[in-house]
Design a protein around this motif. Structure first.
Motif, PDB file in Angstrom:
ATOM      1  N   ASP A  15      -1.227  -9.060  11.452  1.00  0.00           N
ATOM      2  CA  ASP A  15      -0.858 -10.367  10.690  1.00  0.00           C
ATOM      3  C   ASP A  15      -0.286 -10.117   9.459  1.00  0.00           C
ATOM      4  OD1 ASP A  15      -3.184  -9.412   9.735  1.00  0.00           O
ATOM      5  OD2 ASP A  15      -4.474 -11.289  10.194  1.00  0.00           O
ATOM      6  N   ASN A  16      -0.153  -8.379   9.255  1.00  0.00           N
ATOM      7  CA  ASN A  16       0.529  -8.362   7.924  1.00  0.00           C
ATOM      8  C   ASN A  16       1.951  -7.398   8.354  1.00  0.00           C
ATOM      9  OD1 ASN A  16      -0.536  -5.796   8.716  1.00  0.00           O
ATOM     10  ND2 ASN A  16      -1.930  -5.581   6.964  1.00  0.00           N
ATOM     11  N   ARG A  37      -1.953   4.404  -0.877  1.00  0.00           N
ATOM     12  CA  ARG A  37      -2.138   5.752  -0.479  1.00  0.00           C
ATOM     13  C   ARG A  37      -3.445   5.874   0.463  1.00  0.00           C
ATOM     14  NH1 ARG A  37      -1.369   8.994  -4.981  1.00  0.00           N
ATOM     15  NH2 ARG A  37      -2.974   7.916  -5.997  1.00  0.00           N
ATOM     16  N   ASP A  38      -4.176   5.228   0.539  1.00  0.00           N
ATOM     17  CA  ASP A  38      -5.599   5.164   0.965  1.00  0.00           C
ATOM     18  C   ASP A  38      -5.696   4.001   1.959  1.00  0.00           C
ATOM     19  OD1 ASP A  38      -6.311   7.834  -0.324  1.00  0.00           O
ATOM     20  OD2 ASP A  38      -7.014   6.471  -1.972  1.00  0.00           O
ATOM     21  N   ASP A  39      -4.652   3.437   2.056  1.00  0.00           N
ATOM     22  CA  ASP A  39      -5.040   1.996   2.922  1.00  0.00           C
ATOM     23  C   ASP A  39      -3.897   1.518   3.643  1.00  0.00           C
ATOM     24  OD1 ASP A  39      -5.705  -0.422   4.227  1.00  0.00           O
ATOM     25  OD2 ASP A  39      -6.324  -1.494   2.126  1.00  0.00           O
ATOM     26  N   PRO A  40      -3.773   1.514   4.921  1.00  0.00           N
ATOM     27  CA  PRO A  40      -2.370   1.143   5.671  1.00  0.00           C
ATOM     28  C   PRO A  40      -2.175  -0.409   5.598  1.00  0.00           C
ATOM     29  CG  PRO A  40      -3.981   1.898   7.199  1.00  0.00           C
ATOM     30  CD  PRO A  40      -4.660   2.437   5.979  1.00  0.00           C
ATOM     31  N   ASP A  41      -3.297  -1.131   5.128  1.00  0.00           N
ATOM     32  CA  ASP A  41      -3.190  -2.530   5.107  1.00  0.00           C
ATOM     33  C   ASP A  41      -3.113  -2.998   3.646  1.00  0.00           C
ATOM     34  OD1 ASP A  41      -2.946  -3.180   7.723  1.00  0.00           O
ATOM     35  OD2 ASP A  41      -5.216  -2.639   7.712  1.00  0.00           O
ATOM     36  N   GLY A  42      -2.533  -1.942   2.751  1.00  0.00           N
ATOM     37  CA  GLY A  42      -2.692  -2.260   1.124  1.00  0.00           C
ATOM     38  C   GLY A  42      -1.835  -3.368   0.890  1.00  0.00           C
ATOM     39  N   PRO A  43      -1.791  -3.750  -0.589  1.00  0.00           N
ATOM     40  CA  PRO A  43      -0.840  -4.617  -1.053  1.00  0.00           C
ATOM     41  C   PRO A  43       0.694  -4.453  -1.122  1.00  0.00           C
ATOM     42  CG  PRO A  43      -2.013  -3.542  -2.816  1.00  0.00           C
ATOM     43  CD  PRO A  43      -2.606  -2.901  -1.740  1.00  0.00           C
ATOM     44  N   CYS A  44       0.894  -3.184  -1.040  1.00  0.00           N
ATOM     45  CA  CYS A  44       2.401  -2.910  -0.979  1.00  0.00           C
ATOM     46  C   CYS A  44       3.161  -2.925   0.332  1.00  0.00           C
ATOM     47  CB  CYS A  44       2.847  -1.480  -1.642  1.00  0.00           C
ATOM     48  SG  CYS A  44       4.305  -0.981  -1.671  1.00  0.00           S
ATOM     49  N   THR A  61       7.604  -2.109  12.369  1.00  0.00           N
ATOM     50  CA  THR A  61       8.005  -1.786  13.615  1.00  0.00           C
ATOM     51  C   THR A  61       9.287  -0.930  13.856  1.00  0.00           C
ATOM     52  OG1 THR A  61       8.787  -4.007  13.889  1.00  0.00           O
ATOM     53  CG2 THR A  61       6.625  -3.558  14.566  1.00  0.00           C
ATOM     54  N   VAL A  62       9.400  -0.112  14.717  1.00  0.00           N
ATOM     55  CA  VAL A  62      10.390   0.599  15.063  1.00  0.00           C
ATOM     56  C   VAL A  62      10.210   0.821  16.591  1.00  0.00           C
ATOM     57  CG1 VAL A  62      10.630   1.850  12.875  1.00  0.00           C
ATOM     58  CG2 VAL A  62       9.454   3.109  14.580  1.00  0.00           C
ATOM     59  N   VAL A  63      11.444   1.216  17.096  1.00  0.00           N
ATOM     60  CA  VAL A  63      11.551   1.431  18.676  1.00  0.00           C
ATOM     61  C   VAL A  63      12.225   2.803  18.750  1.00  0.00           C
ATOM     62  CG1 VAL A  63      13.585  -0.083  18.903  1.00  0.00           C
ATOM     63  CG2 VAL A  63      11.957   0.461  20.986  1.00  0.00           C
TER      64      VAL A  63
END
Ligand code: ZN
Length: 130
Positions: A15-16, A37-44, A61-63
């Motif tokens: 969802d992000n 840096r420590d969170d792939p779901d971070g605000p940036c 997403t890449v293919v």
């Protein structure tokens, strides 16, 4: 040669997710900023995204696309010129190209990938995209 390219395929799986890139453009990996840096779901968002070499925007997403006639030298030049255009140090472009090249060879064409900080993982295999 197999390449990492931006795609909107599988957008919405998380969802992000986001995709501001041009479909099919080459991407590279930037180190995450302090916020993510420590969170792939971070605000940036940079901890879960790839940077478009042409748009200078990002996608989650890449293919893998197999592009005939594209060479290792083309890859280095694409990365070097993108970094130059953005005002970044491009002296490591050859190393970055080698890293991306190795990553891309690991999957078959049509594999959709996502990023979780330093981990790149397959989401789906959809066959060779257009
Ligand atoms: Zn960031």
């Amino acid at each position: 040669m197999k390449l990492l390219t931006a795609t909107n395929l599988t957008q919405g799986y998380r969802d992000n997710d986001f995709d501001f890139c041009v479909e099919g453009e080459l991407v590279h990996l930037d180190p995450p900023c302090a916020k993510d840096r420590d969170d792939p779901d971070g605000p940036c968002g940079c901890g879960r995204s790839f940077g478009g070499l042409n748009s200078h925007l990002a996608t989650t997403t890449v293919v893998i696309r197999d592009v005939a006639g594209f060479t290792a030298e083309d890859y280095v030049e694409a990365i070097r010129s993108s970094l130059d255009q953005q005002g970044y140090d491009s002296s490591q472009a050859v190393h970055e190209a080698a890293t991306l090249y190795c990553l891309a060879q690991y999957w078959s064409a049509g594999t959709v990938l996502e990023r979780r900080l330093d981990q790149i993982a397959a989401r789906a295999v959809i066959g060779q995209p257009q």
